[in-house]
Design a protein around this motif. Structure first.
Motif, short mmCIF file in Angstrom:
data_model
loop_
_atom_site.label_atom_id
_atom_site.label_comp_id
_atom_site.label_asym_id
_atom_site.label_seq_id
_atom_site.Cartn_x
_atom_site.Cartn_y
_atom_site.Cartn_z
N UNK A 110 0.82 -1.20 0.00
CA UNK A 110 0.00 0.00 0.00
C UNK A 110 0.86 1.26 0.00
N UNK A 111 1.96 1.25 0.75
CA UNK A 111 2.86 2.41 0.77
C UNK A 111 3.48 2.64 -0.60
N UNK A 112 3.85 1.56 -1.29
CA UNK A 112 4.45 1.72 -2.62
C UNK A 112 3.45 2.32 -3.60
N UNK A 113 2.19 1.91 -3.53
CA UNK A 113 1.20 2.48 -4.43
C UNK A 113 0.90 3.93 -4.08
N UNK A 114 0.81 4.23 -2.79
CA UNK A 114 0.56 5.63 -2.41
C UNK A 114 1.71 6.53 -2.81
N UNK A 115 2.94 6.00 -2.77
CA UNK A 115 4.09 6.81 -3.18
C UNK A 115 4.03 7.15 -4.66
N UNK A 116 3.35 6.33 -5.44
CA UNK A 116 3.21 6.60 -6.88
C UNK A 116 1.96 7.43 -7.20
N UNK A 117 1.28 7.90 -6.16
CA UNK A 117 0.12 8.76 -6.37
C UNK A 117 -1.18 8.04 -6.62
N UNK A 118 -1.25 6.74 -6.29
CA UNK A 118 -2.48 5.97 -6.49
C UNK A 118 -3.50 6.38 -5.43
N UNK A 119 -4.76 6.47 -5.80
CA UNK A 119 -5.81 6.88 -4.89
C UNK A 119 -6.10 5.84 -3.82
N UNK A 120 -6.81 6.24 -2.76
CA UNK A 120 -7.06 5.31 -1.63
C UNK A 120 -7.92 4.12 -2.01
N UNK A 121 -8.90 4.30 -2.91
CA UNK A 121 -9.76 3.18 -3.30
C UNK A 121 -8.94 2.12 -4.05
N UNK A 122 -8.10 2.55 -4.99
CA UNK A 122 -7.26 1.61 -5.72
C UNK A 122 -6.23 0.96 -4.81
N UNK A 123 -5.71 1.71 -3.84
CA UNK A 123 -4.75 1.14 -2.89
C UNK A 123 -5.40 0.02 -2.10
N UNK A 124 -6.62 0.25 -1.62
CA UNK A 124 -7.30 -0.80 -0.85
C UNK A 124 -7.62 -2.00 -1.73
#
Length: 278
Positions: free
Chosen positions: A183-197
């Motif tokens: 989840x941290x790797x996706x958030x670091x790339x600017x992915x939204x919270x819904x896609x991260x979950x």
């Protein structure tokens, strides 16, 4: 004795009770409460072990050991068994969906902001989950019977409401304790919270969520059989009816169906867990 020789140290066992031992005081307090319970309750052990009581119990057991195998009655029990199974399965499915919906705002994850709105949503959702699971299934069933009338729909909704609170709390704790690397790797790339979950958190916690859901399904099978006692349909309603009329042969058949249903669900739950862990 040489000065370099170390004497053998003997560990003296601690006394059975030490005034500084907190656990000893706790055990002593529990023992006092148990003794006070025996003294305060009117336990009629002499009547319980009397010959008259043993004779009545023996007669009751003999009647239970001779079930009613008439085809018409067995057909009614089979239909009630399917009704109980459907109540528990549908109630658990509804609870799993809404439990996950409430678990998302109730969980504290590292990727969410710490503004006031998040705290309010978390507190409100946890309050809802606490309220749902603090009310027993029988109370929910009584309320649903008033609102929806007699029948399996009331029992299904009672199971769904209580189980939503239980699963929502378990799901929220599972999401909070999930590993945060993906989840941290996706958030670091600017992915939204819904896609991260959806792509990081859910695949990690899904086996645990399924395990909790299956466990609650096992419990809801037993609860569904009990809910029928208050008129919510299924095997419980048949059990209450025939026991109220002291028809022990029919009661024995219903009890056997309950035991077989619980054993079947336990086996299916175990099989699903084994398959999902591979």
């Amino acid at each position: 004795m040489s000065p370099n020789h170390n004497p053998v140290q003997v560990n003296i066992p601690k006394p059975m009770f030490d005034a500084r031992c907190k656990s000893c005081w706790v055990v002593l307090s529990i023992g006092v409460l148990i003794a006070a319970s025996f003294i305060s309750l009117d336990l009629q052990w002499r009547q319980f072990f009397s010959i008259d009581a043993a004779g009545r119990m023996l007669k009751f057991v003999n009647e239970l050991l001779s079930p009613n195998w008439e085809p018409a009655f067995v057909r009614k029990v089979a239909l009630a068994t399917l009704e109980t199974l459907a109540m528990s399965a549908l109630g658990t499915l509804i609870a799993a969906v809404f439990g996950l919906v409430w678990a998302l705002p109730a969980s504290k994850t590292r990727g969410r902001s710490n503004d006031q709105g998040v705290y309010v949503a978390r507190g409100a959702s946890r309050a809802v989950l606490n309220s749902l699971r603090s009310v027993p299934e029988l109370v929910w069933a009584a309320l649903m019977l008033i609102a929806l009338g007699l029948g399996p729909f009331a029992g299904t909704m009672a199971l769904a409401l209580h189980t939503t609170g239980v699963l929502g709390r378990l799901f929220a704790e599972t999401i909070e304790n999930a590993p945060d690397h993906a989840a941290f790797a996706l958030r670091a790339r600017g992915v939204g919270p819904v896609a991260v979950f959806w792509y990081a958190t859910l695949p990690t916690v899904l086996p645990q969520l399924i395990s909790y859901t299956l466990y609650r399904w096992e419990n809801n099978i037993r609860a569904a059989a009990i809910l029928g006692v208050v008129g919510a349909g299924g095997l419980g309603q048949m059990l209450a009816y025939h026991m109220g009329l002291f028809q022990m042969h029919e009661t024995s058949t219903v009890l056997l169906a309950m035991m077989l249903l619980v054993a079947l669900v336990d086996f299916l739950s175990y099989w699903f867990r084994v398959r999902s862990s591979r």
